[in-house]
Design an enzyme around this catalytic site. Structure first.
Site, mmCIF file in Angstrom:
data_model
loop_
_atom_site.group_PDB
_atom_site.id
_atom_site.type_symbol
_atom_site.label_atom_id
_atom_site.label_comp_id
_atom_site.label_asym_id
_atom_site.label_seq_id
_atom_site.Cartn_x
_atom_site.Cartn_y
_atom_site.Cartn_z
ATOM 1 N N GLU A 66 9.412 -1.116 -3.630
ATOM 2 C CA GLU A 66 9.149 -0.381 -2.618
ATOM 3 C C GLU A 66 7.756 -0.745 -2.061
ATOM 4 O O GLU A 66 6.720 -0.529 -2.960
ATOM 5 C CB GLU A 66 9.202 0.946 -2.465
ATOM 6 C CG GLU A 66 10.595 1.440 -2.820
ATOM 7 C CD GLU A 66 11.496 1.744 -1.681
ATOM 8 O OE1 GLU A 66 11.210 1.435 -0.364
ATOM 9 O OE2 GLU A 66 12.434 2.319 -1.660
HETATM 10 ZN ZN LIG Z 1 14.776 1.291 2.214
#
Ligand SMILES: [Zn+2]
Length: 399
Positions: free
Chosen positions: A371
């Site tokens: 992320e």
């Molecule tokens: Zn996502």
């Protein structure tokens, strides 16, 4: 890198396809037809209009203010649980008035998340100045002050990268590095689902990487592209001769093109569908991965996303019957490169249909969800992708 911004003046065209197969005929709307309803301005006031009828335009309602406009920032319909709060907005301001207009973004029960970017005519995207953005009511309202001139302007939560932009990147990298473009399925709206493959089909090992299950998560896509570019630049080296690579640059084209926050046209978070396989975007990707992985050792499974800050979701390094050498090396490399170092969040929930859980349970491969922070710079996102590639090289491809 070649994340080309959209062509501002691109417009959807209506069309339909008459399909006959196995004796049965039907009319199938093409993707453009189903969005043709959005070819009118949302609001017009004093020769200034607000529009969303361009690729990646957001889901908005519009009302007139004395000094401008008010826009709702709506999520798409959701079949399952409450939608992840990633309130995407993208709209154009068009007109020939010289005066400023104020645009109120009304998030309802959600909160302002993405700082606005603006693009005028053919210029590059730039961040709106802080003085032009007034966030109120604990983030439930944001008032943007926008100079309206005869130059068209798009305002969006991040610089827009459409399906067509990604397709250009995909075709260029395939051409330059001799990769194969595989059309492995169609989205619900009939868009082509496309992957890139490289390396011998009968290789002993395989590496999988993917992005854009979630439409607004652009920084994840930047890291993904940097990762792929670094890998494919070395494919001719002998140490890669026994490895197959499969890259998915656009898993949710319908969500991206419709300006969705999270889901596909089935109202489903695709990164919860990897076990149930009810959505065509994931079902066909899963079939391709199964075909490509048959008889091979899956070295790595990487899914690039974006969230509030840069972090990695992974499985406990002690997970039985898995080799965590690569995740552990990547953690060490990212810890060294970034201050503060990214969080690593250890989680595994058998019932949650994320890609990384599916990879672990299906292939015993310690899948990772990488992320990137919403506010990460382009160079930071690229660096994460490059470090991921370098670590892969060190762990698996160094003699
Ligand atoms: Zn996502």
């Amino acid at each position: 890198m070649n994340l080309t911004p959209i062509n501002f003046r691109q417009r959807r065209l209506a069309g339909a396809v008459f399909v006959c197969a196995l004796g049965a005929c039907s009319t199938v709307s093409d993707p453009q037809t189903q969005t043709a309803a959005r070819t009118e301005a949302l609001c017009v006031r004093d020769q200034v209009s607000i529009r969303t009828d361009f690729p990646v335009g957001g889901q908005h309602g519009c009302a007139l203010r004395e000094d401008g406009f008010a826009l709702t920032v709506w999520p798409e319909a959701a079949v399952d649980a409450r939608i992840n709060p990633s309130p995407w907005y993208a709209f154009s301001v068009e007109g020939n008035e010289e005066a400023e207009v104020n645009i109120t973004l009304d998030y309802g029960s959600h909160r302002h998340r993405y700082s606005p970017w603006i693009k005028s005519g053919d210029s590059d995207w730039r961040k709106m100045k802080d003085a032009q953005v007034d966030v109120r009511d604990e983030g439930r309202i944001a008032v943007l002050t926008v100079p309206a001139s005869d130059h068209n302007q798009i305002i969006a939560g991040l610089p827009i990268v459409s399906v067509a932009d990604t397709d250009v990147w995909t075709r260029e990298i395939a051409e330059h590095h001799g990769l194969e473009v595989v059309e492995y399925g169609q989205s619900i709206e009939g868009r082509s689902l496309t992957a890139l493959t490289a390396g011998p089909e009968d290789a002993g090992s395989v590496v999988i990487a993917m992005t854009r299950q979630h439409p607004p998560e652009l920084n994840g896509a930047i890291a993904f592209e940097a990762f792929v570019e670094k890998v494919v630049a070395r494919l001719g080296e002998p140490s890669f001769a026994n490895t197959r690579f499969v890259f998915f640059p656009m898993l949710n084209p319908d969500g991206v093109e419709n300006g969705y926050w999270r889901h596909n046209m089935g109202g489903v978070d695709l990164n919860r569908d990897w076990f149930s396989l009810k959505q065509p975007e994931i079902r066909t990707a899963e079939q391709l991965i199964q075909r490509e992985a048959a008889g091979k050792d899956m070295l790595a499974f990487l899914d690039f996303h974006s969230t509030w800050s840069t972090l990695v979701y992974f499985h406990p390094f002690s997970t039985p019957n898995t080799d965590s050498t690569f995740p552990m090396a990547l953690k060490a490399a990212l810890d060294e490169a970034f201050e503060p170092s990214p969080d690593w969040i250890s989680s595994h929930n058998d019932g949650k249909g994320t890609s990384k859980n599916w990879a672990l349970q299906t292939f015993r491969t310690p899948g990772m969800t990488i992320e990137l922070g919403d506010g990460a710079s382009r160079s930071e996102a690229e660096r994460v992708g490059e470090i991921t590639a370098d670590t892969l090289f060190e762990v698996f491809f160094t003699e």
